[in-house]
Every structure is written in C-alpha cells, then in structure tokens.
Design a protein around this motif. Structure first.
Motif, PDB file in Angstrom:
ATOM      1  N   SER A 177       0.828  -1.208   0.000  1.00 35.97           N
ATOM      2  CA  SER A 177       0.000   0.000   0.000  1.00 35.97           C
ATOM      3  C   SER A 177       0.863   1.259   0.000  1.00 35.97           C
ATOM      4  CB  SER A 177      -0.919  -0.012   1.230  1.00 35.97           C
ATOM      5  OG  SER A 177      -1.683   1.176   1.288  1.00 35.97           O
ATOM      6  N   THR A 178       1.927   1.252   0.778  1.00 36.87           N
ATOM      7  CA  THR A 178       2.834   2.403   0.836  1.00 36.87           C
ATOM      8  C   THR A 178       3.473   2.655  -0.520  1.00 36.87           C
ATOM      9  OG1 THR A 178       3.310   2.013   3.177  1.00 36.87           O
ATOM     10  CG2 THR A 178       4.899   3.338   1.942  1.00 36.87           C
ATOM     11  N   ALA A 179       3.929   1.578  -1.179  1.00 39.00           N
ATOM     12  CA  ALA A 179       4.525   1.725  -2.514  1.00 39.00           C
ATOM     13  C   ALA A 179       3.499   2.237  -3.513  1.00 39.00           C
ATOM     14  CB  ALA A 179       5.092   0.380  -2.970  1.00 39.00           C
ATOM     15  N   GLN A 180       2.292   1.748  -3.411  1.00 33.59           N
ATOM     16  CA  GLN A 180       1.224   2.142  -4.335  1.00 33.59           C
ATOM     17  C   GLN A 180       0.890   3.634  -4.215  1.00 33.59           C
ATOM     18  OE1 GLN A 180      -2.929   1.045  -3.413  1.00 33.59           O
ATOM     19  NE2 GLN A 180      -2.815  -0.267  -5.220  1.00 33.59           N
ATOM     20  N   LYS A 181       0.942   4.165  -3.007  1.00 33.64           N
ATOM     21  CA  LYS A 181       0.509   5.546  -2.755  1.00 33.64           C
ATOM     22  C   LYS A 181       1.550   6.589  -3.141  1.00 33.64           C
ATOM     23  CE  LYS A 181      -2.626   4.260   0.996  1.00 33.64           C
ATOM     24  NZ  LYS A 181      -2.817   4.241   2.474  1.00 33.64           N
ATOM     25  N   LYS A 182       2.788   6.174  -3.367  1.00 33.72           N
ATOM     26  CA  LYS A 182       3.818   7.149  -3.717  1.00 33.72           C
ATOM     27  C   LYS A 182       3.530   7.742  -5.090  1.00 33.72           C
ATOM     28  CE  LYS A 182       7.491   5.241  -0.836  1.00 33.72           C
ATOM     29  NZ  LYS A 182       8.815   4.597  -0.781  1.00 33.72           N
ATOM     30  N   GLU A 183       3.462   9.066  -5.156  1.00 32.22           N
ATOM     31  CA  GLU A 183       3.029   9.725  -6.387  1.00 32.22           C
ATOM     32  C   GLU A 183       4.068  10.679  -6.959  1.00 32.22           C
ATOM     33  OE1 GLU A 183      -0.735  11.515  -5.733  1.00 32.22           O
ATOM     34  OE2 GLU A 183      -1.801   9.601  -5.560  1.00 32.22           O
ATOM     35  N   ASN A 184       5.229  10.774  -6.355  1.00 34.90           N
ATOM     36  CA  ASN A 184       6.259  11.703  -6.845  1.00 34.90           C
ATOM     37  C   ASN A 184       7.159  11.037  -7.882  1.00 34.90           C
ATOM     38  OD1 ASN A 184       7.317   9.997  -4.909  1.00 34.90           O
ATOM     39  ND2 ASN A 184       8.856  11.469  -4.204  1.00 34.90           N
ATOM     40  N   VAL A 185       6.540  10.223  -8.746  1.00 33.06           N
ATOM     41  CA  VAL A 185       7.287   9.515  -9.789  1.00 33.06           C
ATOM     42  C   VAL A 185       6.624   9.823 -11.124  1.00 33.06           C
ATOM     43  CG1 VAL A 185       8.171   7.294 -10.563  1.00 33.06           C
ATOM     44  CG2 VAL A 185       7.743   7.665  -8.121  1.00 33.06           C
ATOM     45  N   SER A 186       7.380  10.355 -12.051  1.00 35.70           N
ATOM     46  CA  SER A 186       6.828  10.715 -13.361  1.00 35.70           C
ATOM     47  C   SER A 186       7.023   9.585 -14.351  1.00 35.70           C
ATOM     48  CB  SER A 186       7.489  11.992 -13.884  1.00 35.70           C
ATOM     49  OG  SER A 186       8.878  11.780 -14.092  1.00 35.70           O
ATOM     50  N   THR A 187       6.306   9.673 -15.470  1.00 37.00           N
ATOM     51  CA  THR A 187       6.338   8.600 -16.467  1.00 37.00           C
ATOM     52  C   THR A 187       7.697   8.460 -17.141  1.00 37.00           C
ATOM     53  OG1 THR A 187       5.449  10.161 -18.095  1.00 37.00           O
ATOM     54  CG2 THR A 187       3.876   8.731 -16.948  1.00 37.00           C
ATOM     55  N   ASP A 188       8.531   9.503 -17.088  1.00 33.47           N
ATOM     56  CA  ASP A 188       9.854   9.415 -17.726  1.00 33.47           C
ATOM     57  C   ASP A 188      10.959   9.093 -16.721  1.00 33.47           C
ATOM     58  OD1 ASP A 188       9.746  11.789 -16.369  1.00 33.47           O
ATOM     59  OD2 ASP A 188      10.537  13.024 -17.997  1.00 33.47           O
ATOM     60  N   THR A 189      10.597   8.680 -15.509  1.00 38.31           N
ATOM     61  CA  THR A 189      11.590   8.316 -14.501  1.00 38.31           C
ATOM     62  C   THR A 189      12.292   7.028 -14.904  1.00 38.31           C
ATOM     63  OG1 THR A 189      10.256   9.332 -12.762  1.00 38.31           O
ATOM     64  CG2 THR A 189      11.936   7.761 -12.059  1.00 38.31           C
ATOM     65  N   ALA A 190      13.589   6.965 -14.657  1.00 38.05           N
ATOM     66  CA  ALA A 190      14.368   5.769 -14.994  1.00 38.05           C
ATOM     67  C   ALA A 190      13.850   4.557 -14.228  1.00 38.05           C
ATOM     68  CB  ALA A 190      15.842   6.006 -14.668  1.00 38.05           C
ATOM     69  N   GLU A 191      13.989   3.388 -14.874  1.00 31.14           N
ATOM     70  CA  GLU A 191      13.439   2.155 -14.315  1.00 31.14           C
ATOM     71  C   GLU A 191      13.944   1.870 -12.905  1.00 31.14           C
ATOM     72  OE1 GLU A 191      14.261  -2.482 -15.162  1.00 31.14           O
ATOM     73  OE2 GLU A 191      13.440  -1.400 -16.890  1.00 31.14           O
ATOM     74  N   ASP A 192      15.253   2.021 -12.674  1.00 30.67           N
ATOM     75  CA  ASP A 192      15.788   1.694 -11.357  1.00 30.67           C
ATOM     76  C   ASP A 192      15.215   2.590 -10.267  1.00 30.67           C
ATOM     77  OD1 ASP A 192      17.119   3.883 -12.407  1.00 30.67           O
ATOM     78  OD2 ASP A 192      19.019   3.405 -11.435  1.00 30.67           O
ATOM     79  N   LEU A 193      14.943   3.853 -10.604  1.00 30.85           N
ATOM     80  CA  LEU A 193      14.356   4.768  -9.622  1.00 30.85           C
ATOM     81  C   LEU A 193      12.883   4.442  -9.377  1.00 30.85           C
ATOM     82  CD1 LEU A 193      15.976   8.161 -10.685  1.00 30.85           C
ATOM     83  CD2 LEU A 193      16.612   6.654  -8.800  1.00 30.85           C
ATOM     84  N   VAL A 194      12.184   4.029 -10.431  1.00 27.61           N
ATOM     85  CA  VAL A 194      10.786   3.614 -10.258  1.00 27.61           C
ATOM     86  C   VAL A 194      10.709   2.430  -9.314  1.00 27.61           C
ATOM     87  CG1 VAL A 194       8.745   2.653 -11.396  1.00 27.61           C
ATOM     88  CG2 VAL A 194      10.039   4.473 -12.511  1.00 27.61           C
ATOM     89  N   LEU A 195      11.600   1.455  -9.516  1.00 24.39           N
ATOM     90  CA  LEU A 195      11.594   0.268  -8.660  1.00 24.39           C
ATOM     91  C   LEU A 195      11.895   0.629  -7.212  1.00 24.39           C
ATOM     92  CD1 LEU A 195      11.495  -1.161 -11.421  1.00 24.39           C
ATOM     93  CD2 LEU A 195      13.089  -2.848 -10.512  1.00 24.39           C
ATOM     94  N   GLN A 196      12.765   1.612  -7.003  1.00 29.55           N
ATOM     95  CA  GLN A 196      13.072   2.051  -5.642  1.00 29.55           C
ATOM     96  C   GLN A 196      11.874   2.733  -4.991  1.00 29.55           C
ATOM     97  OE1 GLN A 196      16.625   4.473  -5.422  1.00 29.55           O
ATOM     98  NE2 GLN A 196      17.787   3.059  -6.708  1.00 29.55           N
ATOM     99  N   GLN A 197      11.196   3.579  -5.763  1.00 30.00           N
ATOM    100  CA  GLN A 197      10.115   4.385  -5.203  1.00 30.00           C
ATOM    101  C   GLN A 197       8.790   3.630  -5.107  1.00 30.00           C
ATOM    102  OE1 GLN A 197      10.228   7.695  -4.033  1.00 30.00           O
ATOM    103  NE2 GLN A 197      12.423   7.291  -4.118  1.00 30.00           N
ATOM    104  N   LYS A 198       8.486   2.851  -6.135  1.00 27.68           N
ATOM    105  CA  LYS A 198       7.156   2.216  -6.235  1.00 27.68           C
ATOM    106  C   LYS A 198       7.208   0.708  -6.061  1.00 27.68           C
ATOM    107  CE  LYS A 198       3.801   3.926  -7.812  1.00 27.68           C
ATOM    108  NZ  LYS A 198       2.585   4.375  -7.103  1.00 27.68           N
ATOM    109  N   GLY A 199       8.360   0.194  -5.644  1.00 26.22           N
ATOM    110  CA  GLY A 199       8.536  -1.251  -5.605  1.00 26.22           C
ATOM    111  C   GLY A 199       8.621  -1.825  -4.205  1.00 26.22           C
ATOM    112  N   VAL A 200       8.245  -3.103  -4.105  1.00 25.91           N
ATOM    113  CA  VAL A 200       8.429  -3.908  -2.899  1.00 25.91           C
ATOM    114  C   VAL A 200       9.222  -5.137  -3.323  1.00 25.91           C
ATOM    115  CG1 VAL A 200       7.304  -5.287  -1.109  1.00 25.91           C
ATOM    116  CG2 VAL A 200       6.309  -3.105  -1.818  1.00 25.91           C
ATOM    117  N   THR A 201      10.402  -5.317  -2.757  1.00 26.89           N
ATOM    118  CA  THR A 201      11.283  -6.402  -3.176  1.00 26.89           C
ATOM    119  C   THR A 201      11.033  -7.671  -2.370  1.00 26.89           C
ATOM    120  OG1 THR A 201      13.037  -5.857  -1.608  1.00 26.89           O
ATOM    121  CG2 THR A 201      13.059  -4.712  -3.741  1.00 26.89           C
ATOM    122  N   LYS A 202      11.522  -8.778  -2.894  1.00 33.03           N
ATOM    123  CA  LYS A 202      11.474 -10.035  -2.140  1.00 33.03           C
ATOM    124  C   LYS A 202      12.222  -9.878  -0.830  1.00 33.03           C
ATOM    125  CE  LYS A 202      12.649 -14.956  -2.307  1.00 33.03           C
ATOM    126  NZ  LYS A 202      13.130 -16.089  -3.126  1.00 33.03           N
ATOM    127  N   GLY A 203      13.345  -9.171  -0.861  1.00 30.03           N
ATOM    128  CA  GLY A 203      14.118  -8.960   0.351  1.00 30.03           C
ATOM    129  C   GLY A 203      13.333  -8.221   1.419  1.00 30.03           C
TER     130      GLY A 203
END
Length: 333
Positions: free
Chosen positions: A200-226
């Motif tokens: 839910s926390t990852a889903q709610k983050k909205e300070n990510v634009s459509t042209d953001t680099a993939e690695d930054l998107v994964l950091q901001q909007k992602g939940v890892t296995k770890g």
C-alpha cells in the motif's frame, strides 16, 4: 503518474480498486516466492508489474472486476489486451507475461475462458476470435500469434469483490504456515497485514513521473522479495517462544530441564546482543534449508539442525559449551 481506470464497472464503486490490486499483488508474491529476486511495482507501468532482478524478465498485470462476466467483444473495445501488448514494443525480449486478471469468466460467442489458473489466450482462441484479437492488439498485425503464444495470458483470480482482502491475507498466511511449519496463525496473520501495508505504501507514492528511470521507479514504487523476507524474519525474530509450544514438541522426560534454558533464551532475545543475533541467524539458515526426515519429530529435527550447525560453525561450538543444556534446541524450535 499513470492510472488505470478504464473499464471499471458500477460494481467497482462498492470497493476500493486500489485495495483489490494490493490483494492480487499478495497472491503474485506467493507465486513468485521461489525466484531468487523480484520487485513488485504497484500502479505505475500497470496495476501490478513484477521485475525479476536487475534487467531481468518483466510481467505486467491489468486487473479488472465485474459482478458476472466480461464479453470478449467488450475487452477488445476497451483495448485491454492491446495496452498490455504495447509493452512488447517497450521491453521486447524482457517480457515474460502480459496478463489480464479478472474475477469472472471471459465470455466468447460459444464458450468461456474461465480456468482458475492462467490461460494462454492465443492458444485457446481460434477462427474469428483469434483473428479479432490479433487485429486488435497490433496495428495491422504488428504482433503474430507465435509472438504472443507464450506471453499473453488471462488469469481468473480467486479473489471476490467483497472479501478480497480477507481471502488474500488467508492465502498469504497459509503460505507462511507451509513455509514455516511451527509459525502460529496469529503471527502469520500479522505478517500478512504488514506485507499489505508495504504494498500500500509503494502504491501511494506519487512523486514519480512517467519518464523516470526504471531503477528509480523500482526504488520508489517497488516492494522487493528482500523487503518481504525481512518482515517475515523480523517477526519470527522478535516473537517470544510460547512455553506451551515447548511442552507440545519436547519429549516429556526432559520438560522440567527446559525451564532454565527457556528463561535464558527469552532474556537473550530481549537484550538482543550481537552474539545472540549471530547464533540466531546461523541456526536459522540451517533450519530453513533442512527438511524433515521420514518419521522425524519436531524435537528430533531441531536437535539434528543444532548438531549440523555446531559441526560447521566455530562460534556455535563455543556457544554450545557456555549456554545451558537444550538452549540451542529451544532456539531452533
């Protein structure tokens, strides 16, 4: 930020669409559990996306709900498959699965796509239906059937509109109890709720634009296995061992001898010293990777894990000499 509101019916007003996405993401996390590494990205590329490691395979999921069913013609009009297939252009060989997930069947003219697990769409369609799909997803046949055969899927989720959160958390808790045979349902439920909060926390983050680099998107909007594993391991680490469990699993002949090491163990958990943490994680690694032998009891399993850990770990050998008898067996339990 990209939003996916197309095709939500009046029935969707009765529940939170975003909560349903989280529930489905929990089920996908269980399915991907065996992979070495993955990141679940919420509500950005699609409702849910899963990236397998750095520059690894990618799976995209659109989630749609209806009270009864979706007609195939409606799906084509809404261009849900087409939007999924656009990822073939962006990610090419990295695409593993492009899936439309629904809580209800897809109605064809004379049939339904309604299997509970994933169905490869172009493999079950034929004739006019297949031709209509191929024309719909690609501009004048941009994608061939062969390109889509092992990529484009439909999944019928077991989640219902009204009870998706409870069902998803139960499935996740059942997975935890299968993975950790001694985990209590209370703790499994608490872990499930915490994983839901992470998503839910990852889903709610909205300070990510459509042209953001993939690695930054994964950091901001992602939940890892770890991240998920740290929740599980952290909960198991801080949860005090119930003495009822000790009496349940330990041989009756030694129950009285376990009170002192049990108290010592609880004190060490509370103090959380470096030596205790090292021993805990060393023993945990053995316990997780060992399997029960035929006819082996829980206590016998714990004793065998301790013996193996002592043989392979010098610090554990020292700890075995200075700690009370049965201390390490209780820690394994």
């Amino acid at each position: 930020m990209k939003k996916n509101n197309e095709g939500d019916n009046a029935g969707s007003l009765a529940y939170n669409r975003l909560d349903f996405q989280i529930s489905q993401a929990m089920l996908l996390a269980v399915e991907w559990e065996s992979f070495e590494d993955f990141t679940i990205v919420m509500d950005f590329y699609e409702d849910v996306a899963i990236f397998e490691g750095a520059q690894g395979k990618i799976s995209m999921f659109q989630i749609k709900t209806n009270e009864e069913s979706f007609s195939f013609s409606h799906i084509l009009r809404q261009q849900w498959f087409k939007k999924l297939c656009n990822h073939m252009v962006t990610y090419a060989h990295r695409v593993k699965e492009l899936s439309l997930i629904t809580n209800c069947p897809i109605k064809l003219v004379n049939n339904e796509i309604r299997k509970d697990k994933k169905t490869y769409v172009t493999k079950v369609l034929s004739g006019d239906s297949l031709q209509a799909l191929l024309e719909n997803v690609g501009n004048k046949g941009a994608f061939s059937k062969e390109q889509l055969d092992n990529v484009l899927t439909h999944r019928k989720t077991p989640l219902g509109i009204d009870n998706h959160d409870k069902v998803a958390e139960k499935i996740f808790a059942d997975y935890l109890q299968g993975r950790y045979s001694s985990i209590e349902i209370r703790l499994a439920n608490a872990i499930s709720a915490t994983v839901r909060d992470l998503l839910s926390t990852a889903q709610k983050k909205e300070n990510v634009s459509t042209d953001t680099a993939e690695d930054l998107v994964l950091q901001q909007k992602g939940v890892t296995k770890g991240m998920i594993n740290r929740v599980i391991e952290g909960a198991a680490y801080v949860e005090p061992l119930d003495y009822d469990d000790v009496e349940k699993y330990a041989p009756a002949a030694i129950i009285e001898k376990l009170r002192l090491p049990y108290i010592e163990l609880l004190n060490d958990r509370k103090k959380n010293r470096g030596a205790y943490k090292n021993i805990y994680y060393s023993l945990k690694e053995v316990v997780i990777n060992e399997s029960f032998l035929p006819g082996e009891t829980m206590w016998q399993f714990c004793c065998r894990c301790v013996d193996k850990c002592i043989r392979n770990n010098e610090q554990m050998q020292i700890y075995a000499h200075v700690s009370p008898e049965y201390y390490l067996e209780l820690l394994a339990l």
